[in-house]
Write a protein that holds these residues in place. Structure first.
Motif, PDB file in Angstrom:
ATOM      1  N   ASP A 185      44.799  42.872  36.681  1.00  0.00           N
ATOM      2  CA  ASP A 185      45.229  41.771  37.764  1.00  0.00           C
ATOM      3  C   ASP A 185      44.700  40.775  37.502  1.00  0.00           C
ATOM      4  OD1 ASP A 185      42.205  42.386  38.244  1.00  0.00           O
ATOM      5  OD2 ASP A 185      42.506  43.480  39.769  1.00  0.00           O
ATOM      6  N   GLY A 186      44.491  39.942  35.911  1.00  0.00           N
ATOM      7  CA  GLY A 186      44.166  38.935  35.540  1.00  0.00           C
ATOM      8  C   GLY A 186      42.423  38.715  36.090  1.00  0.00           C
ATOM      9  N   GLN A 187      41.544  39.140  36.385  1.00  0.00           N
ATOM     10  CA  GLN A 187      40.249  39.075  36.461  1.00  0.00           C
ATOM     11  C   GLN A 187      39.576  39.336  35.028  1.00  0.00           C
ATOM     12  OE1 GLN A 187      38.920  39.184  38.917  1.00  0.00           O
ATOM     13  NE2 GLN A 187      40.465  38.668  40.759  1.00  0.00           N
TER      14      GLN A 187
END
Length: 182
Positions: free
Chosen positions: A107-109
């Motif tokens: 999720d882009g973390q």
């Protein structure tokens, strides 16, 4: 002698059930992973000597420090190492290795860094049915086991935000992998 053994077993069961049901709050401090593993080995040294087991350490050549509960982490290591020694044949090696791994979130973390501890034995291994239940409370393959050791281990690892898994095949030994966030 039989009564004494029975009392010891019941006492261990009561302690394990109490510990499992009363999830203890983590008392975090700065913990050196390799020191924690070494002190855990000291705590099971008698069992290692009884089995004439060899411990092969393959530690990463840098310090790994995390914000963990030193006492509960030692309990995790003592339990998994003792199980590996118990599962091994007389004189067989138990391998303990450490590494740093990262896991990228989808999720882009940003990637999280984990200390990975692998404890492997050359025992008789486990079939699929056993592997699927190994962390369940009250499941045991040991004659005198309470079936709470690995359930408590899993609980402590997850409380730290980590993961534990097992890889094993009959006749091939078992390998427990513990990932703890650094």
């Amino acid at each position: 002698e039989l009564v004494e053994r029975g009392i010891k077993h019941l006492n261990k069961l009561v302690v394990d059930v109490t510990q499992f049901s009363r999830q203890k709050e983590l008392e975090r401090s700065t913990v050196d992973l390799h020191e924690s593993l070494e002190s855990s080995l000291d705590l099971v040294s008698e069992r290692i000597q009884e089995k004439n087991a060899m411990v092969e350490k393959q530690f990463i050549d840098r310090e790994i420090v995390g914000h963990w509960d030193a006492y509960q982490l030692r309990q995790v290591f003592v339990n998994v190492i003792a199980n590996a020694v118990d599962a091994s044949q007389e004189g067989a090696p138990v391998r303990i290795s450490t590494d740093l791994v990262s896991s990228a979130d989808s999720d882009g973390q940003p990637a999280k860094i984990y200390a990975r501890i692998i404890i492997a034995d050359k025992g008789k291994g486990m079939d699929k049915a056993t592997r699927e239940r190994i962390f369940e409370p009250f499941f045991s393959t040991k004659k005198r086991g309470t079936g709470l050791g690995l359930a408590i281990v899993k609980q402590i690892v997850e409380q730290h935000g980590g993961k534990i898994s097992v890889a094993s095949e009959p006749g091939e030994g078992s390998q427990f992998s513990i990932d703890l966030p650094v």
